[in-house]
Scaffold this motif. Structure first.
Motif, PDB file in Angstrom:
ATOM      1  N   ASP A   1      -8.174   3.496  -5.620  1.00 47.80           N
ATOM      2  CA  ASP A   1      -6.711   3.412  -5.506  1.00 47.80           C
ATOM      3  C   ASP A   1      -6.310   2.155  -4.743  1.00 47.80           C
ATOM      4  N   TYR A   2      -6.985   1.931  -3.626  1.00 47.13           N
ATOM      5  CA  TYR A   2      -6.634   0.789  -2.784  1.00 47.13           C
ATOM      6  C   TYR A   2      -6.910  -0.535  -3.494  1.00 47.13           C
TER       7      TYR A   2
ATOM      8  N   ASN B   1       0.805  -1.221   0.000  1.00 46.99           N
ATOM      9  CA  ASN B   1       0.000   0.000   0.000  1.00 46.99           C
ATOM     10  C   ASN B   1       0.840   1.275   0.000  1.00 46.99           C
TER      11      ASN B   1
ATOM     12  N   LYS C   1      -4.268  -1.370  -5.831  1.00 48.27           N
ATOM     13  CA  LYS C   1      -3.077  -1.906  -5.162  1.00 48.27           C
ATOM     14  C   LYS C   1      -3.252  -3.381  -4.815  1.00 48.27           C
TER      15      LYS C   1
ATOM     16  N   LEU D   1     -11.204   2.052   5.456  1.00 49.53           N
ATOM     17  CA  LEU D   1     -11.578   2.637   4.161  1.00 49.53           C
ATOM     18  C   LEU D   1     -13.012   3.154   4.202  1.00 49.53           C
TER      19      LEU D   1
END
Length: 553
Positions: free
Chosen positions: A412-413, A378, A416, A450
């Motif tokens: 975004d996460y 991350n 990843k 999140l």
């Protein structure tokens, strides 16, 4: 400002000259780390802090020579230690830099300065200039009755401005959404860990480290596991992969609605554990409990004993560590037979682990191999096409409004996770090519929040009050066909226990058991591959330098 301060007799021309010259190293030391407007804010904040300290010393001593001398003492180690670090390593002085200096011998120190003596020119010149000013004879500042109060107020104003700049910056970054104590975070990260206070902060860290753990390091040097080995049960290749801030929920293989882990979904020989938790929500505490037999209840054991790497060395394995970020919190960089540290590669991605991994597998056919891989996860930015797979995201944004970017940050996460899945898929394919008795285990140091339902405004990890989303992490075990043939009962037990609660301590005992390695005081009830495994209904978590038990839902 200059004429007002001088004309009103608050400080002398000599003190003012000293202040201006002493600001030069502060500017130089704080001008390397950022670009654009962040750079100017960083430098401005530190300049205001330095002015705050300067006027504070004037306020305390009401004596020109004493206040200048106090400032010079404060600045002296910054001039040398920070300058060397910034010029050579391009970073501020760190806890590990201070420890390296503490543990080095005189000959190594002399050798270092011989190699890098040229870098001493600038700090020596500035130091001599400041000393010259100190001994200049200039008319003293008159001691006016209201001078002390005025100096105190000026120091306070500079301090408030200095603190406000990074505080506002942090409030408008992801830190402002992370549920951390924003005031304490700003004080620590933007003041204590920056020149001119950084050197003293790091010294205090060293003092704390030596008081808490230094006494155990001698014990660790002679520690041995003395393993009992079941040779016919030993795999040829064992791989432990440690992710960074990878939480359980966002993997398709764990039931996530998005396709974030297509490579792992295609693996028939993969077991995912659904109630596995980290004992800490930050890396520095979780890694020691992941690699050793320590837990938050007996954290000193992480420094009394060696890690799982030494267990495998004693069991006859050739040991390797491929590192994509610094996680050597146990001072154990020398523990593996070989360390491949990708720590100086700019804008590194986890692709950097694949080539050395393949090279190890191809070069070492004779020995049994144990490999630790710690990914940047991350903390890194995935390469194309992975960083743009889920849209909209922040990849094209130069300035991110974190409070208005929830969807983009989640995308975004997930990008990843998708890239992490690709890396794991590549590692597994390389193991499959070898057609050997092989095993790969993947877990993470901690998870992340999140914008979840129960804390819909919070993003990040490392909060002062840990949250289950920061602690619930993936645990995957992949095994080759040859491993499957030789370990039917162990695999049966793993599958039977995959819905039972577990924490970091189970990693040590499970991985050693799967490798046919036993030792004194082996806790079989902590071994997920055993029929005797005892499910956890709660687990200890680091909390404000202590620990608390968290219930497993």
């Amino acid at each position: 400002m200059k004429s007002s301060i001088l004309n009103n007799g608050l400080i002398s021309p000599k003190s003012f000259l000293f202040l201006i010259i002493s600001l030069l190293p502060v500017i130089l030391l704080n001008s390397f780390n950022y670009s654009g407007w962040e750079n100017y804010l960083e430098v401005a904040s530190i300049l205001f802090l330095f002015c705050c300290i300067f006027f504070f010393f004037q306020f305390i001593f009401l004596n020109e020579q004493k206040s200048i001398l106090a400032l010079l003492i404060l600045l002296f180690p910054t001039l040398f230690f920070e300058f060397f670090n910034v010029l050579i390593l391009n970073q501020y002085l760190s806890h590990d830099n201070i420890k390296s200096v503490y543990y080095t011998n005189w000959n190594e120190t002399i050798g270092f300065f011989k190699d890098y003596v040229k870098y001493a020119v600038i700090p020596l010149f500035l130091l001599l200039t400041l000393l010259l000013i100190l001994f200049l004879r200039i008319n003293k500042t008159p001691n006016k009755p209201k001078r002390k109060v005025t100096l105190g107020l000026i120091s306070l104003v500079f301090g408030v401005i200095s603190f406000s700049i990074p505080l506002i910056k942090n409030l408008n970054s992801y830190i402002g959404l992370s549920d951390k104590n924003i005031l304490a975070y700003t004080l620590r990260e933007d003041f204590f860990k920056k020149p001119p206070l950084n050197f003293y902060f790091r010294l205090n860290e060293l003092r704390s480290y030596l008081n808490n753990y230094g006494k155990y390091l001698k014990l660790r040097e002679t520690f041995q596991f003395k393993p009992v080995i079941q040779v016919n049960e030993q795999p040829d290749i064992i791989v432990l992969v440690i992710g960074e801030a990878m939480r359980y929920k966002n993997w398709t293989v764990n039931g996530y609605e998005r396709l974030t882990s297509p490579n792992l979904l295609d693996q028939n020989n993969l077991i995912s554990f659904h109630k596995h938790f980290s004992n800490a929500n930050q890396t520095s505490n979780s890694i020691p409990t992941l690699l050793t037999r320590a837990s938050p209840k007996n954290f000193e054991k992480a420094f009394q004993e060696k890690s799982i790497i030494s267990l495998f060395k004693e069991a006859g394995y050739q040991t390797y560590w491929i590192s994509n970020q610094f996680i050597f919190f146990l001072e154990n960089e020398d523990e593996p037979d070989s360390l491949i540290a990708n720590l100086e590669i700019p804008e590194i991605t986890d692709l950097a682990t694949l080539e050395p991994f393949e090279a190890i597998l191809n070069a070492d056919d004779e020995n049994k191999i144990f490999i630790v891989i710690n990914l940047i996860g991350n903390h890194g930015i995935p390469p194309l096409p992975y960083k743009n797979h889920f849209k909209p995201n922040t990849s094209a944004k130069k300035i991110i409004d974190y409070s208005e970017s929830k969807e983009e940050l989640i995308n975004d996460y997930d990008n990843k996770i998708l890239f992490q899945d690709y890396i794991l898929g590549k590692l597994i394919k390389e193991l499959e090519k070898k057609e050997k008795n092989a095993l790969l285990m993947f877990t993470s140091d901690h998870g992340i929040r999140l914008f979840d339902d129960e804390d819909s405004s919070i993003f990040g990890y490392g909060s002062d009050r840990p949250n289950l989303n920061e602690l619930h992490i993936p645990l995957f075990i992949w095994y080759s066909e040859n491993f499957k043939k030789n370990n039917i009962e162990k695999l049966h037990n793993l599958k039977k226990n995959q819905n039972k609660g577990s924490d970091n301590l189970t990693i040590f005992f499970t991985l050693s058991a799967l490798s046919g390695i036993g030792f004194d005081n082996f806790l079989d009830h902590k071994n997920l591959a055993s029929n005797n495994y005892v499910e956890l209904d709660s687990f200890p978590v680091f909390f404000k330098k202590r620990y608390e038990y968290f219930q497993i839902p």
